[in-house]
Write an enzyme that holds these catalytic residues in place. Structure first.
Site, PDB file in Angstrom:
ATOM      1  N   ASP A 224      -2.755  -0.932  -5.301  1.00 32.89           N
ATOM      2  CA  ASP A 224      -1.866  -1.522  -4.307  1.00 32.89           C
ATOM      3  C   ASP A 224      -1.406  -2.913  -4.761  1.00 32.89           C
ATOM      4  OD1 ASP A 224      -0.884  -1.218  -1.470  1.00 32.89           O
ATOM      5  OD2 ASP A 224      -1.971  -3.108  -1.244  1.00 32.89           O
ATOM      6  N   GLU A 290       1.294   0.003  -8.386  1.00 31.29           N
ATOM      7  CA  GLU A 290       2.407  -0.202  -7.463  1.00 31.29           C
ATOM      8  C   GLU A 290       2.907  -1.628  -7.643  1.00 31.29           C
ATOM      9  OE1 GLU A 290       3.640  -0.616  -2.798  1.00 31.29           O
ATOM     10  OE2 GLU A 290       1.995  -1.723  -3.691  1.00 31.29           O
TER      11      GLU A 290
HETATM   12  C1  GLC Z   1       1.540  -1.825  -0.402  1.00 32.70           C
HETATM   13  C2  GLC Z   1       1.310  -0.630   0.488  1.00 32.70           C
HETATM   14  C3  GLC Z   1       1.755  -0.972   1.869  1.00 32.70           C
HETATM   15  C4  GLC Z   1       0.933  -2.127   2.374  1.00 32.70           C
HETATM   16  C5  GLC Z   1       0.999  -3.318   1.423  1.00 32.70           C
HETATM   17  C6  GLC Z   1      -0.102  -4.286   1.702  1.00 32.70           C
HETATM   18  O1  GLC Z   1       2.876  -2.115  -0.578  1.00 32.70           O
HETATM   19  O2  GLC Z   1       1.963   0.489  -0.040  1.00 32.70           O
HETATM   20  O3  GLC Z   1       1.661   0.118   2.747  1.00 32.70           O
HETATM   21  O4  GLC Z   1       1.406  -2.524   3.618  1.00 32.70           O
HETATM   22  O5  GLC Z   1       0.825  -2.921   0.080  1.00 32.70           O
HETATM   23  O6  GLC Z   1      -1.330  -3.748   1.356  1.00 32.70           O
END
Ligand code: GLC
Length: 579
Positions: A224, A290
């Protein structure tokens, strides 16, 4: 712990299960646990629900699933607020359920990714609670970012940073005697305090988390916000966003908050942990990052040797539905990843973005993220994000394009991600009543942005009325539209023209034909409005974005997202041809 020896069953279902490079071409299905399947019938999905649907995923033909956070959490950001990284939320089940999921998935030939949330914990995490109870300057507070405020009485935040969900990125604590205390940093919701990765105790803590799950048989982690964690220790102010009135989160090069140089060492450290498992049954474990980063060269740094294995390539998701944009994404992505020996990945949606059917059913198809409640579309140039405004969706058009986009995505070299419900052609639910909105974006934006709940509505599995087999009769945590009676998996399974049948056929072909793994991509010129290419010598893919029907290369049509018209490929359709 989990033994995934090469049973004949695995070999039959997924011939690439034991290939050490399995992740390079994997199709990974994202499960959002809260909304997938509700085995205990309390309105919220759970691990036993996921287990019950593993045969569905194996039949669908995906190679792996990625389970969004299933940890104990107050669910103030849908589980991305983790209170314990080594347990399962009682809402979702137990560690024994997680073990059962891993064993069952492996037996069915499915690999399993879970979510690592390393930038922040929940404010319910015992270490944050201990930090709150401890004095300024204490070792407990050093695990997070606690700072004195600015101004005479410390009543101004330590800097101007803004939360990704709106509002300031700092909140003030209260001392035991009731007086205002220090501030703590949270780049996301107030309930998500940022870990201080400069404190060696934090990386050590996460090494243990990785090993905890790898030892149980988890095949990999989705990281994440993999571009967060490290921050400029001076915590300098950033440019103000006219949109939020706080510091902009534009992720520019040199940002003190995002993609700060310290992320490299963290990623290398994780890779070393994954390599400790190279000789295990399941092989080296795998990461996917991500990170929304621009230009692509910055993202590519994350997948250079000894850093992470793969990263989401969000460019397709962020591009409009046009030949020019889609071609540009492909020509940009493939060589960039190829140059560092990493596979490209393709992503059309996830739990944070407007569902692809709806995105492509709007007049402006490159729009994304938040749905505004205001009458006009509005834009924050500093954040590169156009906020979607409530223009009605042409769902039929969007579905047609989403089907075409799926066949394009699944035909490209590299890995692909399918967000739950994409295979059913689910649209965004745009009319969730305001009092049911759960995403912190809603409140933090001063109720201007509805947030991401519309893509998180529980799955319709079967039957004529809500809960559509999600649970037996409990009201799902977000309401399902009555029209989803036509979109259930049960209904689509028996319809050869359904989106589910299209995905099944595409995934079966992708597994059966070696070109999808090894065929070089070479472009075909069928006109400016057509994206066309070969994979190897014997397979062609044609996508028509123009209004004129297109004549196809000679061969056998293997699959088409919309019926051909007198042998020609109509607008907004993709076809796969054996040459
Ligand atoms: C990422 C996740 C999202 C979350 C954010 C904070 O972007 O995909 O759902 O709100 O991180 O953890």
């Amino acid at each position: 712990m989990t033994n995934a020896s090469a049973t004949p069953q695995i070999a039959a279902q997924n011939p690439h299960f034991h290939d050490p490079d399995w992740w390079r071409n994997a199709v990974v299905y994202q499960v959002y646990p809260r909304s997938f399947a509700d085995a205990d019938n309390n309105g919220t999905g759970d691990v036993q629900g996921i287990i019950s649907k593993l045969p569905y995923l194996a039949d669908l033909g995906v190679d792996a699933l990625w389970v969004s956070p299933w940890y104990p959490s107050p669910l103030l950001d849908g589980g991305y607020d983790v209170a314990d990284y080594r347990d399962i939320s009682p809402r979702f089940g137990t560690l024994a359920d997680a073990d059962e999921l891993l064993t069952t998935a492996h037996r069915l030939g499915l690999r399993v990714f879970i979510d690592l949330v390393p930038n922040h914990s929940s404010w319910d995490h015992p270490l944050f609670q201990a930090a709150l109870a401890a004095a300024p300057g204490s070792p407990e507070r050093e695990l997070y970012y606690f700072r004195d405020g600015r101004g005479e009485n410390g009543d101004l935040p330590p800097n101007n940073w803004g939360s990704m969900f709106g509002g300031p990125a700092w909140s003030r604590t209260t001392n035991p005697d009731g007086t205002p205390g220090q501030w703590y940093l949270h780049m996301f919701d107030v309930s998500q305090p940022d870990w201080n990765w400069d404190n060696p105790a934090v990386p050590a803590l996460f090494d243990d988390v990785l090993r905890f799950w790898f030892d149980r048989g988890v095949d990999g982690f989705r990281i994440d916000v993999a571009d967060a964690m490290a921050k400029d220790p001076a915590l300098p102010d950033v440019t103000l966003s006219p949109f939020t009135g706080h510091g902009a989160n534009d992720k520019h090069e040199g940002s003190p908050q995002w993609d700060y140089p310290g992320v490299e060492a963290i990623q290398r450290r994780w890779r070393a942990v994954a390599r400790e498992y190279a000789d295990s049954d399941l092989g080296e474990r795998v990461f996917v990052a991500e990170a929304y980063l621009d230009p692509i060269q910055r993202l590519i740094e994350y997948v250079t040797p000894d850093r992470l294995h793969s990263t989401f390539n969000f460019d397709a998701l962020l591009s409009e539905w046009s030949a020019e944009s889609q071609r540009a994404v492909i020509t940009k992505s493939l060589p960039a990843h190829g140059a560092v020996g990493a596979p490209t990945t393709w992503v059309l949606g996830n739990h944070d973005t407007i569902r692809v059917v709806t995105r492509f059913g709007k007049p402006e198809t490159g729009t994304n993220f938040a749905q505004s409640v205001e009458g006009e579309g509005w834009e924050d140039p500093a954040e590169r994000t156009i906020r979607m405004h409530p223009i009605p969706t042409d769902v039929e058009l969007g579905l047609r394009r989403a089907r075409a986009a799926a066949l394009l995505e699944l035909s490209l070299p590299g890995g692909a991600y399918v967000y739950q419900g994409e295979e059913l052609g689910l649209p965004e639910v745009e009319d969730i009543p305001e009092d049911l909105l759960d995403d912190p974006t809603w409140e933090r934006s001063g109720r201007r942005l509805r947030g991401r709940d519309g893509c998180r509505v529980p799955m319709p599995w079967s039957g004529q009325a809500s809960p559509f087999g999600f649970g037996t009769d409990a009201q799902p945590w977000l309401p399902q539209p009555a029209a989803w009676a036509d979109l259930t998996a049960e209904k689509q399974a028996s319809d050869p023209g359904s989106t589910l049948s299209l995905y099944r056929a595409a995934l079966a072909l992708r597994r059966a034909r070696p070109e999808f793994r090894t065929g070089e991509l070479s472009w075909l010129d069928l006109g400016a409005d057509v994206v066309a290419f070969q994979r190897g010598d014997a397979l062609a893919v044609v996508v028509n974005f123009g209004s004129a029907p297109v004549s196809l290369p000679a061969g056998e049509v293997l699959l088409t997202s919309a019926p051909l018209v007198e042998g020609l490929l109509p607008l907004d359709a993709t076809t796969w041809i054996a040459l």
